[in-house]
Motif scaffolding. Structure first.
Motif, PDB file in Angstrom:
ATOM      1  N   THR A 113       0.847  -1.182   0.000  1.00  0.00           N
ATOM      2  CA  THR A 113       0.000   0.000   0.000  1.00  0.00           C
ATOM      3  C   THR A 113       0.882   1.231   0.000  1.00  0.00           C
ATOM      4  OG1 THR A 113      -1.803  -1.103   1.180  1.00  0.00           O
ATOM      5  CG2 THR A 113      -1.772   1.301   1.222  1.00  0.00           C
TER       6      THR A 113
ATOM      7  N   VAL B 123      -8.478   9.414  -8.626  1.00  0.00           N
ATOM      8  CA  VAL B 123      -9.657   9.531  -7.768  1.00  0.00           C
ATOM      9  C   VAL B 123     -10.097  10.991  -7.760  1.00  0.00           C
ATOM     10  CG1 VAL B 123      -8.237   9.801  -5.690  1.00  0.00           C
ATOM     11  CG2 VAL B 123     -10.602   9.036  -5.466  1.00  0.00           C
TER      12      VAL B 123
ATOM     13  N   GLY C  28     -13.549  11.529  -3.649  1.00  0.00           N
ATOM     14  CA  GLY C  28     -13.304  10.116  -3.420  1.00  0.00           C
ATOM     15  C   GLY C  28     -14.392   9.212  -3.949  1.00  0.00           C
TER      16      GLY C  28
ATOM     17  N   THR D 237     -13.548   6.833  -9.047  1.00  0.00           N
ATOM     18  CA  THR D 237     -12.195   6.357  -9.284  1.00  0.00           C
ATOM     19  C   THR D 237     -12.077   5.808 -10.697  1.00  0.00           C
ATOM     20  OG1 THR D 237     -12.644   4.130  -8.446  1.00  0.00           O
ATOM     21  CG2 THR D 237     -11.852   5.757  -6.861  1.00  0.00           C
TER      22      THR D 237
ATOM     23  N   ALA E 110      -6.042  -0.441  -6.517  1.00  0.00           N
ATOM     24  CA  ALA E 110      -7.199   0.372  -6.142  1.00  0.00           C
ATOM     25  C   ALA E 110      -6.715   1.660  -5.497  1.00  0.00           C
ATOM     26  CB  ALA E 110      -8.097  -0.388  -5.184  1.00  0.00           C
TER      27      ALA E 110
ATOM     28  N   SER F 181      -7.618   5.197  -3.398  1.00  0.00           N
ATOM     29  CA  SER F 181      -8.577   5.765  -2.452  1.00  0.00           C
ATOM     30  C   SER F 181      -7.965   7.010  -1.838  1.00  0.00           C
ATOM     31  CB  SER F 181      -8.935   4.744  -1.368  1.00  0.00           C
ATOM     32  OG  SER F 181      -7.791   4.431  -0.591  1.00  0.00           O
ATOM     33  N   ARG F 182      -8.766   7.697  -1.058  1.00  0.00           N
ATOM     34  CA  ARG F 182      -8.270   8.885  -0.377  1.00  0.00           C
ATOM     35  C   ARG F 182      -9.018   9.082   0.923  1.00  0.00           C
ATOM     36  NH1 ARG F 182      -8.969  13.677  -4.269  1.00  0.00           N
ATOM     37  NH2 ARG F 182      -8.394  14.954  -2.464  1.00  0.00           N
ATOM     38  N   ASP F 183      -8.365   9.770   1.833  1.00  0.00           N
ATOM     39  CA  ASP F 183      -8.966  10.129   3.112  1.00  0.00           C
ATOM     40  C   ASP F 183      -8.791  11.637   3.246  1.00  0.00           C
ATOM     41  OD1 ASP F 183      -9.641  10.660   5.734  1.00  0.00           O
ATOM     42  OD2 ASP F 183      -8.825   8.777   6.479  1.00  0.00           O
TER      43      ASP F 183
ATOM     44  N   ALA G 275      -3.727  10.268   0.017  1.00  0.00           N
ATOM     45  CA  ALA G 275      -4.231   9.354  -1.006  1.00  0.00           C
ATOM     46  C   ALA G 275      -3.451   8.043  -0.898  1.00  0.00           C
ATOM     47  CB  ALA G 275      -4.070   9.956  -2.390  1.00  0.00           C
ATOM     48  N   TYR G 276      -4.103   6.979  -1.351  1.00  0.00           N
ATOM     49  CA  TYR G 276      -3.510   5.652  -1.215  1.00  0.00           C
ATOM     50  C   TYR G 276      -3.592   4.896  -2.540  1.00  0.00           C
ATOM     51  CZ  TYR G 276      -4.415   6.712   3.696  1.00  0.00           C
ATOM     52  OH  TYR G 276      -4.458   7.317   4.931  1.00  0.00           O
TER      53      TYR G 276
END
Length: 122
Positions: free
Chosen positions: A19, A51, A55, A58, A69, A71-73, A79-80
């Motif tokens: 990750t 993304v 969020g 995507t 995949a 994603s983000r927070d 972001a990931y």
């Protein structure tokens, strides 16, 4: 000035997972679409995934076959990129990027990180 700092790269065996994280600072994170690109030695920079600012949307490169995949927070300004079933051909420097507005698979982003190396051994 926006700063992007990637982390999480390293050496992993084929079939493993990693990750990657991209820490964003300097502006309002939720105003920016985020993306990951990668560049292998001797090859052009390649789009991996993007993304939207919220969020909710995507987009991933079809050639990744659903193994990656994004994603983000927005609460963590991060972001990931979740990567699984890694293959030796995934070996590259992975870069995160940010741009205002709609995300894109074209590398026309306003800001780039320094990159993090991912090496997949066979």
């Amino acid at each position: 000035q926006v700063q992007l700092v990637e982390s999480g790269g390293g050496l992993v065996q084929a079939g493993g997972s990693l990750t990657l994280s991209c820490a964003f600072s300097g502006r309002t994170f939720s105003s920016y679409a985020m993306a990951w690109f990668r560049q292998a030695p001797g090859k052009e920079r390649e789009f991996v995934a993007a993304v939207s600012w919220s969020g909710m949307n995507t987009y991933s490169q079809d050639s990744m076959e659903g193994r990656f995949a994004i994603s983000r927070d927005n609460a963590k300004n991060t972001a990931y990129l979740l990567m699984h079933s890694l293959r030796p051909e995934d070996t590259a420097v992975y870069y995160c990027a940010a741009r205002r507005g709609v995300y894109s698979e074209v590398p026309q982003y306003d800001y780039w990180g320094q990159g993090t190396q991912v090496t997949v051994s066979s």
